[in-house]
Design a protein around this motif. Sequence first.
Motif, short mmCIF file in Angstrom:
data_model
loop_
_atom_site.label_atom_id
_atom_site.label_comp_id
_atom_site.label_asym_id
_atom_site.label_seq_id
_atom_site.Cartn_x
_atom_site.Cartn_y
_atom_site.Cartn_z
N ALA A 86 0.47 -1.12 0.19
CA ALA A 86 0.28 0.04 0.48
C ALA A 86 0.79 1.32 0.35
O ALA A 86 1.55 1.30 0.81
CB ALA A 86 -0.87 0.19 1.29
N VAL A 87 -0.09 2.31 -0.59
CA VAL A 87 0.72 3.30 -0.26
C VAL A 87 0.58 4.66 0.59
O VAL A 87 -0.60 4.10 0.86
CB VAL A 87 1.11 4.51 -2.20
CG1 VAL A 87 -0.44 4.39 -2.11
CG2 VAL A 87 2.12 5.51 -1.99
N TYR A 88 0.99 5.22 1.34
CA TYR A 88 1.00 6.30 1.72
C TYR A 88 2.14 7.20 2.02
O TYR A 88 2.97 6.91 1.53
CB TYR A 88 0.63 5.40 3.14
CG TYR A 88 1.74 4.94 4.12
CD1 TYR A 88 2.52 5.24 4.56
CD2 TYR A 88 1.58 3.41 3.80
CE1 TYR A 88 3.64 3.72 5.33
CE2 TYR A 88 2.07 2.28 4.32
CZ TYR A 88 3.26 3.50 5.33
OH TYR A 88 3.90 1.80 6.00
N SER A 89 1.62 7.89 3.20
CA SER A 89 2.06 9.38 3.51
C SER A 89 2.66 9.67 4.90
O SER A 89 2.19 8.82 5.86
CB SER A 89 2.13 10.56 2.33
OG SER A 89 2.23 10.26 1.36
N ASP A 102 4.20 0.94 1.88
CA ASP A 102 4.52 -0.43 2.25
C ASP A 102 6.34 -0.95 1.61
O ASP A 102 6.39 -1.50 0.94
CB ASP A 102 3.68 -1.51 2.37
CG ASP A 102 2.57 -1.22 3.33
OD1 ASP A 102 2.37 -0.89 3.82
OD2 ASP A 102 1.54 -2.06 2.57
N GLY A 103 7.16 -0.12 2.41
CA GLY A 103 8.64 -0.74 1.76
C GLY A 103 9.25 -1.70 1.85
O GLY A 103 9.78 -2.62 1.36
N ARG A 104 8.64 -2.48 2.92
CA ARG A 104 9.06 -3.99 3.48
C ARG A 104 7.90 -4.97 3.72
O ARG A 104 7.85 -5.89 4.84
CB ARG A 104 9.95 -4.31 4.30
CG ARG A 104 9.86 -2.93 5.58
CD ARG A 104 10.99 -3.35 6.47
NE ARG A 104 10.89 -2.57 7.72
CZ ARG A 104 11.58 -3.08 9.09
NH1 ARG A 104 12.53 -2.99 8.92
NH2 ARG A 104 11.72 -1.95 9.90
N ALA A 105 7.09 -4.62 3.35
CA ALA A 105 5.77 -5.72 3.95
C ALA A 105 4.49 -5.64 2.75
O ALA A 105 4.37 -4.54 1.55
CB ALA A 105 4.97 -4.49 4.79
#
Length: 505
Positions: A86-89, A102-105
């Motif tokens: 997923a993307v978020y800020s 989610d850089g590692r999930a």
Amino acid sequence: MRDPAPAPEFRTSALERLSFDNSFARLPGDFYTRLAPEGLPAPRLLAFSPEATALIGLSPECWAQPEAADYFAGNSLLPGSEPLAAVYSGHQFGVWAGQLGDGRAHLLGAVQTPDGPIELQLKGAGQTPYSRRADGRAVLRSSIREFLCSEAMAALGIPTTRALCLVASPLPVRRETMETAAIVTRMAPSFVRFGSFEHWASRDRNEELKTLADYVIDHFRPALRDEPEPYAALLADVARNTAIMIAHWQAIGFMHGVMNTDNMSILGLTLDYGPFGFMEAFDATHICNHSDEQGRYAFHRQPAIAHWNLYALGGALASLVGEHDKIRDLIDGAYIPTYEQKFMQLACAKLGLAMAHESDEDLLRATYSLLQDQRIDHTIFFRALSGLPAQVDEADRSRIDAPLRDHFVDREQGDAWLAQWRARLTLESRSDAERQQAMLATNPAYVLRNWMAEGAIVKARQGDYSEIARVLDCLRQPFTTREGFEDFAKLPPDWANGIEVSCSS
């Protein structure tokens, strides 16, 4: 690294019969990237949580299946799962960080249970488009910490994400030094964060913002749909649940360490265990995160930081909720009284007070002044207090009060506080036995101290995983004193003073 293998069509194992439905994957494609986990070579199942296993309708026997390690290492996909990132800020240490994600999930999807869907997420399963030049991996050290603390918090009754299992691999991963890889499978009804809304608001993507708000309401807070202003009601709901979570943190002495808006759950769950800590020698200004050089996330600042984060969320929801004054009033009206009431309730219960009295605030102030002045171990103080009687003969006082009194450096101040506490107990109607039983069920004998986690990590690095199981076994029943765990209920050993945890933890 080999691609994840498809699951066999002939399903026989309990794991393969899990019923998945990734509702988040039904959102428009801009909300995520579909991709498979990278997997781990030679995975080994190190630990699992029996309680978390039961939440998704499985029995502990399922972990004996040879394919279990491959499924939760990302080498094979569980039937019906739809992995995505997923993307978020978000704001990190109070500064806008822009796009994160989610850089590692990898979110596998939600398992359907009688109590509602529970999402499974592999943390440490490789790079995603949101990894920001990182390797997408989690190391054994941090994975052990998250696995143990997730389940410890749940056993303490604190709102939290859960940890299903822990898988390790000899795959080398470089951090400050060379370490090895691991994956912890996390569980929650949803992993939507404050930063999930900030992401779309920062891009003036109001349609996506509304879509996300509708998704949260319809899937997790359906009663809000009947409110005159559902989006305003959602913001107030988040504020209330966040207040309840923070009150639990402060009452138990938990420090999160990285309260960035991307680490704040929209459902009010403790999310993303990194440089956490449980208060030992009490210091309200304690900073558990070695990376937090300015002390933004010090223990005493956590309630105010949560409030600030809610304003960030409120600003993101402005196009749906209204102007600044309305947002402020919604948040303040929900967060402040809920936090104050919940913390008061929890703190009074720790002191054995069941009936409200106008003097309670004075006693609480005196209690935390005593803890601060004398740097008493937070957990040991309240646990020892739980066993003291409400009345005591002066001749026997020193002996009877010794389990707590021996922790006072200034005995005179400690004795004065005990007299104040006992005077307040005269206003209670419960018997000593009833009160003590209630206090022992409120004040844990065990919390996950950093030295306990460190001991499990050191042994695991040597190939001995038994300490992970031992610590988990202890923390599953934190309010029950049990033989074999005496060391976990004592003051930390001297070597524990050198333990530092940071954002890499």
